[in-house]
Design a protein around this motif. Structure first.
Motif, PDB file in Angstrom:
ATOM      1  N   LYS A 105       6.179  18.033   2.265  1.00 18.90           N
ATOM      2  CA  LYS A 105       5.273  18.467   1.732  1.00 18.90           C
ATOM      3  C   LYS A 105       4.823  17.683   0.570  1.00 18.90           C
ATOM      4  CE  LYS A 105       5.401  23.613   2.486  1.00 18.90           C
ATOM      5  NZ  LYS A 105       6.063  24.950   2.042  1.00 18.90           N
ATOM      6  N   CYS A 106       5.944  16.928   0.083  1.00 23.12           N
ATOM      7  CA  CYS A 106       5.768  15.810  -0.955  1.00 23.12           C
ATOM      8  C   CYS A 106       5.203  14.578  -0.281  1.00 23.12           C
ATOM      9  CB  CYS A 106       6.945  15.640  -1.688  1.00 23.12           C
ATOM     10  SG  CYS A 106       7.727  16.824  -2.810  1.00 23.12           S
ATOM     11  N   ARG A 107       5.782  14.405   0.742  1.00 21.71           N
ATOM     12  CA  ARG A 107       5.252  13.216   1.568  1.00 21.71           C
ATOM     13  C   ARG A 107       3.727  13.240   1.791  1.00 21.71           C
ATOM     14  NH1 ARG A 107       9.611  12.782   5.034  1.00 21.71           N
ATOM     15  NH2 ARG A 107       8.312  14.140   6.629  1.00 21.71           N
ATOM     16  N   GLU A 108       3.249  14.420   2.324  1.00 22.91           N
ATOM     17  CA  GLU A 108       2.013  14.498   2.620  1.00 22.91           C
ATOM     18  C   GLU A 108       0.912  14.355   1.440  1.00 22.91           C
ATOM     19  OE1 GLU A 108       1.813  18.625   4.143  1.00 22.91           O
ATOM     20  OE2 GLU A 108       1.737  17.740   6.363  1.00 22.91           O
ATOM     21  N   ARG A 109       1.482  14.780   0.132  1.00 17.83           N
ATOM     22  CA  ARG A 109       0.604  14.620  -0.962  1.00 17.83           C
ATOM     23  C   ARG A 109       0.919  13.660  -1.948  1.00 17.83           C
ATOM     24  NH1 ARG A 109       1.399  19.236   1.431  1.00 17.83           N
ATOM     25  NH2 ARG A 109      -0.035  20.998   1.140  1.00 17.83           N
ATOM     26  N   GLY A 110       1.622  12.684  -1.271  1.00 20.17           N
ATOM     27  CA  GLY A 110       1.945  11.494  -2.059  1.00 20.17           C
ATOM     28  C   GLY A 110       2.929  11.617  -3.482  1.00 20.17           C
ATOM     29  N   ILE A 111       3.784  12.560  -3.297  1.00 20.62           N
ATOM     30  CA  ILE A 111       4.561  12.660  -4.447  1.00 20.62           C
ATOM     31  C   ILE A 111       6.191  12.325  -3.855  1.00 20.62           C
ATOM     32  CG2 ILE A 111       5.966  14.398  -5.698  1.00 20.62           C
ATOM     33  CD1 ILE A 111       3.287  16.074  -5.313  1.00 20.62           C
ATOM     34  N   ARG A 112       6.922  11.536  -4.970  1.00 20.46           N
ATOM     35  CA  ARG A 112       8.279  11.229  -4.270  1.00 20.46           C
ATOM     36  C   ARG A 112       9.223  12.415  -4.677  1.00 20.46           C
ATOM     37  NH1 ARG A 112       6.230   6.444  -5.508  1.00 20.46           N
ATOM     38  NH2 ARG A 112       6.670   4.807  -3.953  1.00 20.46           N
ATOM     39  N   LEU A 113      10.084  12.686  -3.833  1.00 21.43           N
ATOM     40  CA  LEU A 113      11.204  13.740  -4.047  1.00 21.43           C
ATOM     41  C   LEU A 113      12.389  12.893  -4.361  1.00 21.43           C
ATOM     42  CD1 LEU A 113      11.845  16.976  -3.982  1.00 21.43           C
ATOM     43  CD2 LEU A 113      12.585  16.401  -1.684  1.00 21.43           C
ATOM     44  N   TYR A 119       0.825  -1.443   0.086  1.00 24.48           N
ATOM     45  CA  TYR A 119      -0.043   0.113   0.179  1.00 24.48           C
ATOM     46  C   TYR A 119       0.848   1.320   0.160  1.00 24.48           C
ATOM     47  CZ  TYR A 119      -3.851  -2.795   1.282  1.00 24.48           C
ATOM     48  OH  TYR A 119      -5.091  -3.842   1.334  1.00 24.48           O
ATOM     49  N   ASP A 120       0.375   2.206  -0.713  1.00 27.15           N
ATOM     50  CA  ASP A 120       0.730   3.589  -0.383  1.00 27.15           C
ATOM     51  C   ASP A 120      -0.266   4.234   0.913  1.00 27.15           C
ATOM     52  OD1 ASP A 120       2.649   4.880  -2.053  1.00 27.15           O
ATOM     53  OD2 ASP A 120       1.260   5.640  -3.571  1.00 27.15           O
ATOM     54  N   ARG A 121       0.696   4.679   1.704  1.00 34.24           N
ATOM     55  CA  ARG A 121      -0.004   5.297   2.887  1.00 34.24           C
ATOM     56  C   ARG A 121       0.281   6.994   2.987  1.00 34.24           C
ATOM     57  NH1 ARG A 121      -1.439   1.262   6.292  1.00 34.24           N
ATOM     58  NH2 ARG A 121      -0.656  -0.874   5.712  1.00 34.24           N
ATOM     59  N   ALA A 154      19.283  28.575   2.540  1.00 37.89           N
ATOM     60  CA  ALA A 154      18.078  28.711   1.650  1.00 37.89           C
ATOM     61  C   ALA A 154      17.591  27.336   1.161  1.00 37.89           C
ATOM     62  CB  ALA A 154      17.890  29.702   0.719  1.00 37.89           C
ATOM     63  N   PHE A 155      18.759  26.695   0.262  1.00 40.34           N
ATOM     64  CA  PHE A 155      18.415  25.583  -0.395  1.00 40.34           C
ATOM     65  C   PHE A 155      18.053  24.327   0.355  1.00 40.34           C
ATOM     66  CE2 PHE A 155      21.768  27.161  -3.761  1.00 40.34           C
ATOM     67  CZ  PHE A 155      20.939  27.671  -4.433  1.00 40.34           C
ATOM     68  N   ARG A 156      19.043  24.290   1.363  1.00 40.55           N
ATOM     69  CA  ARG A 156      18.480  23.160   2.214  1.00 40.55           C
ATOM     70  C   ARG A 156      17.097  23.281   2.913  1.00 40.55           C
ATOM     71  NH1 ARG A 156      24.370  23.032   3.641  1.00 40.55           N
ATOM     72  NH2 ARG A 156      24.094  24.735   5.002  1.00 40.55           N
ATOM     73  N   ARG A 157      16.818  24.442   3.177  1.00 39.48           N
ATOM     74  CA  ARG A 157      15.448  24.711   3.683  1.00 39.48           C
ATOM     75  C   ARG A 157      14.470  24.412   2.774  1.00 39.48           C
ATOM     76  NH1 ARG A 157      14.715  25.973   8.729  1.00 39.48           N
ATOM     77  NH2 ARG A 157      12.812  27.070   9.061  1.00 39.48           N
ATOM     78  N   VAL A 158      14.552  24.957   1.370  1.00 35.90           N
ATOM     79  CA  VAL A 158      13.610  24.637   0.366  1.00 35.90           C
ATOM     80  C   VAL A 158      13.346  22.952   0.448  1.00 35.90           C
ATOM     81  CG1 VAL A 158      13.000  24.669  -2.068  1.00 35.90           C
ATOM     82  CG2 VAL A 158      13.624  26.612  -0.730  1.00 35.90           C
ATOM     83  N   ILE A 159      14.566  22.380   0.302  1.00 34.19           N
ATOM     84  CA  ILE A 159      14.365  20.951   0.078  1.00 34.19           C
ATOM     85  C   ILE A 159      13.797  20.283   1.244  1.00 34.19           C
ATOM     86  CG2 ILE A 159      16.002  18.784  -0.121  1.00 34.19           C
ATOM     87  CD1 ILE A 159      17.838  20.280  -2.089  1.00 34.19           C
ATOM     88  N   GLY A 160      14.499  20.639   2.382  1.00 36.42           N
ATOM     89  CA  GLY A 160      13.392  20.125   3.626  1.00 36.42           C
ATOM     90  C   GLY A 160      12.141  20.483   3.660  1.00 36.42           C
ATOM     91  N   CYS A 173       2.035  14.897 -11.447  1.00 34.61           N
ATOM     92  CA  CYS A 173       3.261  14.297 -11.525  1.00 34.61           C
ATOM     93  C   CYS A 173       3.583  13.609 -10.215  1.00 34.61           C
ATOM     94  CB  CYS A 173       4.458  15.272 -11.094  1.00 34.61           C
ATOM     95  SG  CYS A 173       4.407  16.342 -12.610  1.00 34.61           S
ATOM     96  N   THR A 174       4.287  12.380 -10.411  1.00 36.44           N
ATOM     97  CA  THR A 174       4.336  11.499  -9.243  1.00 36.44           C
ATOM     98  C   THR A 174       5.470  11.406  -8.635  1.00 36.44           C
ATOM     99  OG1 THR A 174       5.104   9.807 -10.656  1.00 36.44           O
ATOM    100  CG2 THR A 174       2.789   9.287 -10.112  1.00 36.44           C
ATOM    101  N   ALA A 175       6.357  12.486  -9.298  1.00 43.56           N
ATOM    102  CA  ALA A 175       7.818  12.528  -8.660  1.00 43.56           C
ATOM    103  C   ALA A 175       8.209  13.912  -9.039  1.00 43.56           C
ATOM    104  CB  ALA A 175       8.879  11.709  -8.992  1.00 43.56           C
ATOM    105  N   ILE A 176       9.001  14.571  -8.134  1.00 49.71           N
ATOM    106  CA  ILE A 176       9.824  15.629  -8.260  1.00 49.71           C
ATOM    107  C   ILE A 176      11.241  15.674  -8.059  1.00 49.71           C
ATOM    108  CG2 ILE A 176      10.193  18.065  -7.264  1.00 49.71           C
ATOM    109  CD1 ILE A 176       7.371  18.324  -6.302  1.00 49.71           C
ATOM    110  N   ALA A 177      12.007  15.929  -9.277  1.00 50.39           N
ATOM    111  CA  ALA A 177      13.564  15.881  -9.178  1.00 50.39           C
ATOM    112  C   ALA A 177      14.255  17.014  -9.118  1.00 50.39           C
ATOM    113  CB  ALA A 177      14.002  15.010 -10.428  1.00 50.39           C
ATOM    114  N   VAL A 178      15.109  17.037  -8.088  1.00 48.72           N
ATOM    115  CA  VAL A 178      15.937  18.271  -7.744  1.00 48.72           C
ATOM    116  C   VAL A 178      17.471  17.732  -7.699  1.00 48.72           C
ATOM    117  CG1 VAL A 178      14.399  19.291  -6.286  1.00 48.72           C
ATOM    118  CG2 VAL A 178      15.790  17.876  -5.146  1.00 48.72           C
ATOM    119  N   GLU A 179      18.457  18.608  -8.113  1.00 47.04           N
ATOM    120  CA  GLU A 179      19.905  18.194  -7.726  1.00 47.04           C
ATOM    121  C   GLU A 179      20.323  17.798  -6.333  1.00 47.04           C
ATOM    122  OE1 GLU A 179      22.047  20.613 -11.148  1.00 47.04           O
ATOM    123  OE2 GLU A 179      21.072  21.873  -9.320  1.00 47.04           O
ATOM    124  N   ASN A 180      20.940  16.608  -6.339  1.00 43.14           N
ATOM    125  CA  ASN A 180      21.647  16.516  -5.249  1.00 43.14           C
ATOM    126  C   ASN A 180      22.753  17.369  -4.893  1.00 43.14           C
ATOM    127  OD1 ASN A 180      23.000  15.312  -3.032  1.00 43.14           O
ATOM    128  ND2 ASN A 180      22.830  13.303  -3.820  1.00 43.14           N
TER     129      ASN A 180
END
Ligand SMILES: [Zn+2]
Length: 422
Positions: A309-317, A5-7, A298-304, A273-280
């Motif tokens: 926010k992705c987890r809550e909405r069922g999107i993979r980061l 299951y997706d939860r 700021a970058f670390r903050r946005v990624i955090g 979208c099912t996933a959002i891709a950012v740079e490592n």
């Protein structure tokens, strides 16, 4: 074994009348007592054991809970499970050499399941209490934009175990949802949104959404100036002012960054979208030599922010290798530093493709993850990259969105694709 299951969890406040408030508070108090009682009763017996089973704890403690607390029958069962899980986790930690002690149930929460909670179509919920059931209204965002709706209004998601909690005298339900993993929504499939994070633009998406960094950078310079002059003063009042300015800067910056992360997630939902891709960005210093401590923060903050926010909405980061994403041509794949005549501009020296450099990078970042799903050994990937005008498959096939998807569309990509399609 992987979870089939997706939860997800959706959080909502509920409106509670004064008399119901008392009932819910009593229910929470009695629930905590019930969990504690169950743990107390089996703790000693569990000491010589490797684990405890839920059924066992239930048969040992259920009657006592019903006799000595006022929780109803379903909450008594759930309390025995809660205690069994807590003790099992203690024993597991002990087996790994950690020191543990008997679980204490102090958090102001109570667990609900389908038997003790019923959700109705009119946005109300009925909850079992220590006396009769009560009915409350969910307090959801007024329009349909609240992310809770995608779970509540959907036939795909089923309500599972949920938690009622009280915070600052408001009651909140953490609604647990699940849906079976299907072929089209697994890690190997779906549509990907590419996002480039930077200094001039805080973020640019592969769907051509730009979040300018000018507001942030302008304010930062201002604050730096004030900080600099105050720091040189060194008096106590200057230090106090400095602290206040620092707090204000942080709040302001956070507010800007939350708008950016909310915007990115909204964009991902809009394009399904099912996933959002950012740079490592672990090696951010090498990648962005002109990024200050402020930008890195700021970058670390946005990624955090994106992470939860992705987890809550069922999107993979997902994070991809950042190498050459700013030099590679998203159209033909040619990679060269000569493709970047200036910081902002991109012009491919091979195919002549030109445009905004950050936008080109966002497409590369998304495409890198699209391609990663396309390993021949697995033959399972059906990912595609979301662009403003349509999607691109790993082998470069373009699929335009239906007409009218975006009326105000003026991007180069569409004129190109319609030329290609006609
Ligand atoms: Zn090119």
């Amino acid at each position: 074994m992987p979870d089939e299951y997706d939860r997800r969890t959706a959080v909502t406040r509920i409106a509670v009348s004064e008399s119901d408030r008392e009932l819910l508070e009593q229910t929470i108090t009695e629930w905590k007592r019930a969990c504690q009682l169950a743990a107390d009763l089996v703790w000693n017996r569990a000491q010589s054991r490797e684990t405890v089973r839920r059924g066992e704890v239930q048969s040992l403690t259920y009657d006592e809970i019903r006799n000595r607390t006022s929780v109803g029958s379903q909450h008594a069962i759930l309390a025995t499970r809660r205690a069994a899980d807590a003790i099992a986790s203690c024993l597991e930690q002990r087996a790994r050499g950690k020191r543990t002690s008997k679980p204490q149930f102090t958090a102001p929460t109570v667990t609900y399941d389908q038997r003790s909670m019923t959700m109705f179509d009119d946005g109300s919920v009925s909850l079992a209490t220590v006396e009769d059931r009560i009915q409350c209204q969910l307090v959801l965002p007024k329009d349909d934009s609240g992310y809770q709706h995608q779970f509540l209004d959907s036939d795909d998601w089923t309500l599972t175990e949920s938690t009622l909690t009280v915070r600052d005298s408001d009651f909140y339900l953490h609604l647990g949802f699940r849906r079976p993993l299907t072929d089209t929504r697994t890690a190997e499939n779906g549509t990907v949104l590419g996002v480039d994070l930077g200094v001039e633009n805080v973020a640019v998406t592969s769907t051509a959404k730009f979040y300018s960094g000018s507001r942030l950078n302008h304010r930062r310079d201002e604050f730096e100036r004030v900080r600099g002059s105050l720091q040189r003063c060194g008096t106590r009042s200057a230090r106090r002012t400095l602290k206040r300015v620092g707090g204000r800067q942080r709040r302001y910056t956070d507010d800007v960054l939350h708008r950016v992360s909310n915007g990115i997630v909204a964009e991902a939902l809009r394009y399904d979208c099912t996933a959002i891709a950012v740079e490592n960005l672990d090696d951010i210093k090498e990648r962005l030599p002109n990024a200050s401590w402020f930008h890195m923060w700021a970058f670390r903050r946005v990624i955090g922010q994106l992470e939860y926010k992705c987890r809550e909405r069922g999107i993979r980061l997902v994070k991809v290798n950042p190498e050459h994403t700013s030099q590679r041509c998203a159209e033909c794949g040619h990679s060269s530093s000569a493709n970047r005549p200036s910081r902002d501009r991109f012009r491919c020296e091979r195919c002549g493709n030109r445009g905004n450099a950050d936008y080109n990078a966002a497409k590369n970042i998304g495409f890198r993850y699209v391609r990663r799903g396309q390993q021949p050994s697995r033959r399972t990937g059906h990912r595609q990259l979301a662009l403003k005008s349509g999607t691109v498959s790993p082998n470069g096939e373009f699929d335009a969105y239906p007409d009218g998807f975006e009326d105000e569309f003026t991007d180069k990509l569409r004129s190109e694709s319609s030329a290609r399609n006609t």
